[in-house]
Design a protein around this motif. Sequence first.
Motif, PDB file in Angstrom:
ATOM      1  N   ALA A 156       0.841  -1.194   0.000  1.00 39.32           N
ATOM      2  CA  ALA A 156       0.000   0.000   0.000  1.00 39.32           C
ATOM      3  C   ALA A 156       0.874   1.241   0.000  1.00 39.32           C
ATOM      4  O   ALA A 156       1.956   1.253   0.593  1.00 39.32           O
ATOM      5  CB  ALA A 156      -0.897   0.008   1.232  1.00 39.32           C
ATOM      6  N   SER A 213       0.095   8.125   2.652  1.00 38.35           N
ATOM      7  CA  SER A 213       0.106   9.579   2.473  1.00 38.35           C
ATOM      8  C   SER A 213       0.940  10.172   3.598  1.00 38.35           C
ATOM      9  O   SER A 213       0.586  10.080   4.776  1.00 38.35           O
ATOM     10  CB  SER A 213      -1.316  10.141   2.472  1.00 38.35           C
ATOM     11  OG  SER A 213      -1.943   9.889   3.692  1.00 38.35           O
ATOM     12  N   GLU A 232     -12.160   3.722   4.268  1.00 38.33           N
ATOM     13  CA  GLU A 232     -10.747   3.958   3.990  1.00 38.33           C
ATOM     14  C   GLU A 232      -9.911   3.229   5.025  1.00 38.33           C
ATOM     15  O   GLU A 232     -10.327   3.051   6.168  1.00 38.33           O
ATOM     16  CB  GLU A 232     -10.437   5.457   4.043  1.00 38.33           C
ATOM     17  CG  GLU A 232     -11.177   6.269   3.007  1.00 38.33           C
ATOM     18  CD  GLU A 232     -10.938   7.762   3.178  1.00 38.33           C
ATOM     19  OE1 GLU A 232     -10.588   8.194   4.295  1.00 38.33           O
ATOM     20  OE2 GLU A 232     -11.106   8.478   2.187  1.00 38.33           O
ATOM     21  N   TRP A 271      -6.685   3.088   7.432  1.00 42.16           N
ATOM     22  CA  TRP A 271      -5.777   3.975   8.147  1.00 42.16           C
ATOM     23  C   TRP A 271      -4.834   3.153   9.003  1.00 42.16           C
ATOM     24  O   TRP A 271      -5.196   2.114   9.526  1.00 42.16           O
ATOM     25  CB  TRP A 271      -6.561   4.931   9.047  1.00 42.16           C
ATOM     26  CG  TRP A 271      -7.391   5.909   8.294  1.00 42.16           C
ATOM     27  CD1 TRP A 271      -8.609   5.672   7.712  1.00 42.16           C
ATOM     28  CD2 TRP A 271      -7.080   7.266   8.010  1.00 42.16           C
ATOM     29  NE1 TRP A 271      -9.061   6.812   7.095  1.00 42.16           N
ATOM     30  CE2 TRP A 271      -8.148   7.807   7.269  1.00 42.16           C
ATOM     31  CE3 TRP A 271      -6.003   8.081   8.328  1.00 42.16           C
ATOM     32  CZ2 TRP A 271      -8.171   9.121   6.836  1.00 42.16           C
ATOM     33  CZ3 TRP A 271      -6.022   9.394   7.900  1.00 42.16           C
ATOM     34  CH2 TRP A 271      -7.084   9.905   7.154  1.00 42.16           C
ATOM     35  N   LYS A 305      -3.184   7.708   6.202  1.00 43.68           N
ATOM     36  CA  LYS A 305      -4.076   7.011   5.282  1.00 43.68           C
ATOM     37  C   LYS A 305      -3.258   6.083   4.387  1.00 43.68           C
ATOM     38  O   LYS A 305      -2.192   6.452   3.890  1.00 43.68           O
ATOM     39  CB  LYS A 305      -4.838   8.030   4.435  1.00 43.68           C
ATOM     40  CG  LYS A 305      -5.864   7.424   3.521  1.00 43.68           C
ATOM     41  CD  LYS A 305      -6.590   8.516   2.770  1.00 43.68           C
ATOM     42  CE  LYS A 305      -7.560   7.927   1.776  1.00 43.68           C
ATOM     43  NZ  LYS A 305      -8.244   8.980   1.019  1.00 43.68           N
ATOM     44  N   LEU A 339      -3.125   3.828   0.871  1.00 46.82           N
ATOM     45  CA  LEU A 339      -3.671   3.938  -0.476  1.00 46.82           C
ATOM     46  C   LEU A 339      -3.672   2.567  -1.145  1.00 46.82           C
ATOM     47  O   LEU A 339      -2.623   2.010  -1.451  1.00 46.82           O
ATOM     48  CB  LEU A 339      -2.836   4.937  -1.291  1.00 46.82           C
ATOM     49  CG  LEU A 339      -2.598   6.284  -0.605  1.00 46.82           C
ATOM     50  CD1 LEU A 339      -1.583   7.101  -1.373  1.00 46.82           C
ATOM     51  CD2 LEU A 339      -3.897   7.028  -0.451  1.00 46.82           C
ATOM     52  N   THR A 398      -6.295  -0.123  -3.910  1.00 45.66           N
ATOM     53  CA  THR A 398      -7.382  -0.106  -4.884  1.00 45.66           C
ATOM     54  C   THR A 398      -8.690  -0.485  -4.193  1.00 45.66           C
ATOM     55  O   THR A 398      -8.691  -1.094  -3.122  1.00 45.66           O
ATOM     56  CB  THR A 398      -7.114  -1.093  -6.038  1.00 45.66           C
ATOM     57  OG1 THR A 398      -7.057  -2.413  -5.496  1.00 45.66           O
ATOM     58  CG2 THR A 398      -5.811  -0.763  -6.748  1.00 45.66           C
ATOM     59  N   LYS A 417       6.414   2.975   0.442  1.00 44.95           N
ATOM     60  CA  LYS A 417       5.353   1.977   0.423  1.00 44.95           C
ATOM     61  C   LYS A 417       5.356   1.235   1.748  1.00 44.95           C
ATOM     62  O   LYS A 417       6.387   1.095   2.399  1.00 44.95           O
ATOM     63  CB  LYS A 417       5.562   0.971  -0.712  1.00 44.95           C
ATOM     64  CG  LYS A 417       5.562   1.571  -2.100  1.00 44.95           C
ATOM     65  CD  LYS A 417       4.172   1.937  -2.521  1.00 44.95           C
ATOM     66  CE  LYS A 417       4.179   2.442  -3.961  1.00 44.95           C
ATOM     67  NZ  LYS A 417       2.851   2.712  -4.437  1.00 44.95           N
TER      68      LYS A 417
END
Length: 144
Positions: free
Chosen positions: A20, A23, A50, A52, A76, A78, A80, A112
Amino acid sequence: MEIKNRSAYFEYYVDDKYVAGISLLGTEVKSLRTGRASFNDSYCLFQKGELWIKSLHISEYSHGTVNNHDPIRDRKLLLTKRELKKLDAKIKEKGYTIIPLRIFFTDKNLAKLEIGLAKGKKLHDKRETIKQRDTERELKRYIK
């Protein structure tokens, strides 16, 4: 630079792994490049659809100014939509949790986070893991 969660495989059985994006703020990236992060008691959870990460400690950047980041803020992740739906369905099953495994940088200098879908180990399982580790260490000594 790679930062690993050393206790993850001792505390949990990891079933699936996902990569993932995170942010991050600028000072957080600089601090990660120097290897200043701690996974102690960090975990992932869903809020409003979402994902976290909670209580991931990224130390303040040493050359940061007043605009330095909060070390234990929620970040957060990220992924898909398909991956998020799959993880959300698995989390609702009994005993599953999402844990961070390692932070690394890609070829394009993007930070990442590798996360794992895991189940907790019982005390006797942890003892078995320690036994296996000791026997492997003894075999390596014997081979030398």
